[in-house]
Write a protein that holds these residues in place. Structure first.
Motif, PDB file in Angstrom:
ATOM      1  N   LEU A   1       0.563 -36.195   5.327  1.00 38.94           N
ATOM      2  CA  LEU A   1      -0.114 -36.530   4.080  1.00 38.94           C
ATOM      3  C   LEU A   1      -1.456 -37.180   4.376  1.00 38.94           C
ATOM      4  CD1 LEU A   1       2.661 -38.040   1.752  1.00 38.94           C
ATOM      5  CD2 LEU A   1       1.710 -35.732   1.733  1.00 38.94           C
ATOM      6  N   GLN A   2      -2.413 -36.994   3.472  1.00 38.94           N
ATOM      7  CA  GLN A   2      -3.713 -37.633   3.608  1.00 38.94           C
ATOM      8  C   GLN A   2      -3.555 -39.148   3.492  1.00 38.94           C
ATOM      9  OE1 GLN A   2      -6.430 -36.059   0.711  1.00 38.94           O
ATOM     10  NE2 GLN A   2      -6.100 -33.931   1.339  1.00 38.94           N
ATOM     11  N   SER A  58      -5.403 -41.256   2.144  1.00 34.10           N
ATOM     12  CA  SER A  58      -5.753 -41.746   0.807  1.00 34.10           C
ATOM     13  C   SER A  58      -4.564 -41.731  -0.144  1.00 34.10           C
ATOM     14  CB  SER A  58      -6.892 -40.907   0.223  1.00 34.10           C
ATOM     15  OG  SER A  58      -6.494 -39.545   0.092  1.00 34.10           O
ATOM     16  N   LYS A  59      -3.558 -40.894   0.176  1.00 32.41           N
ATOM     17  CA  LYS A  59      -2.364 -40.819  -0.665  1.00 32.41           C
ATOM     18  C   LYS A  59      -1.305 -41.840  -0.263  1.00 32.41           C
ATOM     19  CE  LYS A  59      -4.037 -37.230  -2.814  1.00 32.41           C
ATOM     20  NZ  LYS A  59      -4.512 -37.346  -4.213  1.00 32.41           N
ATOM     21  N   ALA A  70       0.484 -47.723  -3.310  1.00 29.49           N
ATOM     22  CA  ALA A  70       1.198 -46.516  -3.770  1.00 29.49           C
ATOM     23  C   ALA A  70       2.700 -46.774  -3.747  1.00 29.49           C
ATOM     24  CB  ALA A  70       0.848 -45.329  -2.878  1.00 29.49           C
ATOM     25  N   GLN A 127       5.451 -42.378  -6.056  1.00 24.98           N
ATOM     26  CA  GLN A 127       4.186 -41.661  -5.870  1.00 24.98           C
ATOM     27  C   GLN A 127       4.160 -40.939  -4.525  1.00 24.98           C
ATOM     28  OE1 GLN A 127       1.772 -45.216  -6.611  1.00 24.98           O
ATOM     29  NE2 GLN A 127       0.781 -44.150  -8.310  1.00 24.98           N
ATOM     30  N   GLU A 177       3.761 -36.877  -3.843  1.00 27.37           N
ATOM     31  CA  GLU A 177       2.821 -36.264  -2.905  1.00 27.37           C
ATOM     32  C   GLU A 177       3.548 -35.393  -1.876  1.00 27.37           C
ATOM     33  OE1 GLU A 177      -0.431 -36.128  -2.981  1.00 27.37           O
ATOM     34  OE2 GLU A 177      -0.374 -37.265  -4.855  1.00 27.37           O
TER      35      GLU A 177
END
Length: 407
Positions: free
Chosen positions: A130-131, A133-134, A139, A143, A147
């Motif tokens: 996963l990026q 930023s995610k 988070a 969430q 993702e």
């Protein structure tokens, strides 16, 4: 909508916090598209969408009760819906009664059981798949799960990576997933005994001739998806608020289905006709089919152009009667001489239902005519603040039209 029901939804909404709204949205993912849910910032907006999807209503409160039960708001369940923990536990024992899937219940339970330290470990181990930023510190685990779903790291039938991640520090939760998978395998084995192979949703692979022939869908792109979307009119009273959401939903679905998708906004009558004619003359030899959506005001045999300021005018004339050639399917939001309805915030009842059903049923290889029939049923049974809408299908298809979903 009755005043009492609106008051009920208002009072429940006022009592819900941000994290509880996130949980309700997560539980609703099997019925509402991710894009629609991401735009929702208030419980009232969520309840409005669930009403449009016929998931809740004045005489249909079970899903609302189940949602409150799942997030442990027994106080709201008791005070506003006249139910209790014990009553819900009895009802949810009835086979097929639960509307929140076992999969979503499992993930929510795992998210609840993870400590903040556990969550940070999961995020660390997901860096790469996963990026970054995610995976920000604020988070939530729900969430993160979302993702992971978007990136196809986890699916209802594939939780391998999640099990691998949890094995190192929460083996107890890994065992929960094992138990879920065991029950799922047992359920599938029972269904295989109950139903013959010939009813598979993959008829071409099983040789089930009774399903008929299937149109070939082997090119990439499969074809053009042309969208003509009239939003702004000279007479501002005719502006079609919500139609932008319809355009985005259609583009999302048909790009996913590997169509070359293009949208034209606010066309005048002649330009509508010219644009459709332009696409009819393109080279389609290396394509499988052509899709066209026209969003505007209209009446029988008439589409309202964006230059119009008065009564509906005759512009392009769509083939609303039975087409005189084979291999054509027309879906209309409503039968002639009746209204169709559009939410200013979430889009039209018909288009949003169509996109939801295509996202849900195309992976199950349901053919387009059957999907449209499902849309007709859903839209026709909605109570749209005291009104009804009946879509219409006209078809001269000679085979099943099944959209190939990219793997």
């Amino acid at each position: 909508m009755s005043t009492e029901f609106r008051k009920l939804l208002f009072e429940v909404s006022e009592a819900l916090g941000t994290e509880e709204l996130s949980a309700l949205k997560f539980f609703s993912l099997d019925y509402v598209a991710k894009g629609t849910l991401e735009a929702i910032r208030d419980p009232k907006a969520l309840f409005e969408v669930l009403q449009e999807r016929c998931m809740i209503g004045a005489g249909n409160l079970f899903f609302l009760k189940e949602l409150l039960y799942r997030i442990h708001r027994i106080d709201l369940l008791t005070a506003h819906l006249g139910s209790s923990r014990e009553e819900m536990e009895r009802e949810l024992q009835v086979p097929g009664r639960a509307q929140v899937s076992d999969y979503r219940q499992l993930l929510y339970g795992i998210a609840e059981d993870l400590t903040s330290e556990n969550v940070q470990k999961v995020k660390f181990l997901l860096q790469g798949p996963l990026q970054k930023s995610k995976l920000q510190e604020n988070a939530s685990m729900l969430q993160v799960f979302l993702e992971m779903e978007i990136n196809e790291i986890i699916k209802e039938d594939n939780l391998t990576m999640l099990k691998d991640i949890l094995q190192g520090f929460r083996a107890d939760l890994k065992k929960k997933i094992d138990a879920y998978e065991g029950k799922k395998r047992e359920k599938y084995s029972r269904e295989e005994v109950r139903y013959p192979v010939s009813v598979s949703v993959y008829p071409e692979e099983q040789g089930a001739k009774q399903y008929g022939e299937i149109y070939k869908m082997e090119n990439n792109p499969h074809g053009y998806c042309l969208i003509i979307n009239n939003h702004i009119f000279k007479n501002r009273r005719h502006n079609r608020e919500g139609t932008l959401q319809d355009g985005e939903a259609v583009k999302r679905v048909f790009k996913w289905l590997q169509f070359e998708t293009v949208e034209y906004m606010d066309l005048e009558g002649k330009k509508i006709y010219d644009t459709v004619e332009e696409y009819s003359k393109k080279d389609h030899r290396n394509m499988d089919c052509f899709v066209c959506f026209i969003f505007s005001h209209g009446e029988k045999d008439k589409i309202k152009e964006s230059d119009s300021s008065g009564h509906l005018e005759v512009d392009a004339r769509p083939p609303t009667s039975i087409p005189d050639r084979a291999d054509i399917l027309i879906g209309m939001a409503t039968v002639e001489d009746y209204f169709c309805y559009r939410s200013r915030s979430t889009g039209s009842v018909y288009i949003q239902s169509l996109c939801e059903k295509m996202e849900l049923l195309c992976p199950q290889r349901m053919d387009l005519a059957s999907i449209l029939t499902e849309v007709n049923r859903e839209v026709a049974t909605k109570d749209i603040e005291g009104f009804k809408q009946m879509p219409k299908i006209t078809s001269t298809l000679l085979k099943l039209l099944i959209f190939e979903v990219p793997q």
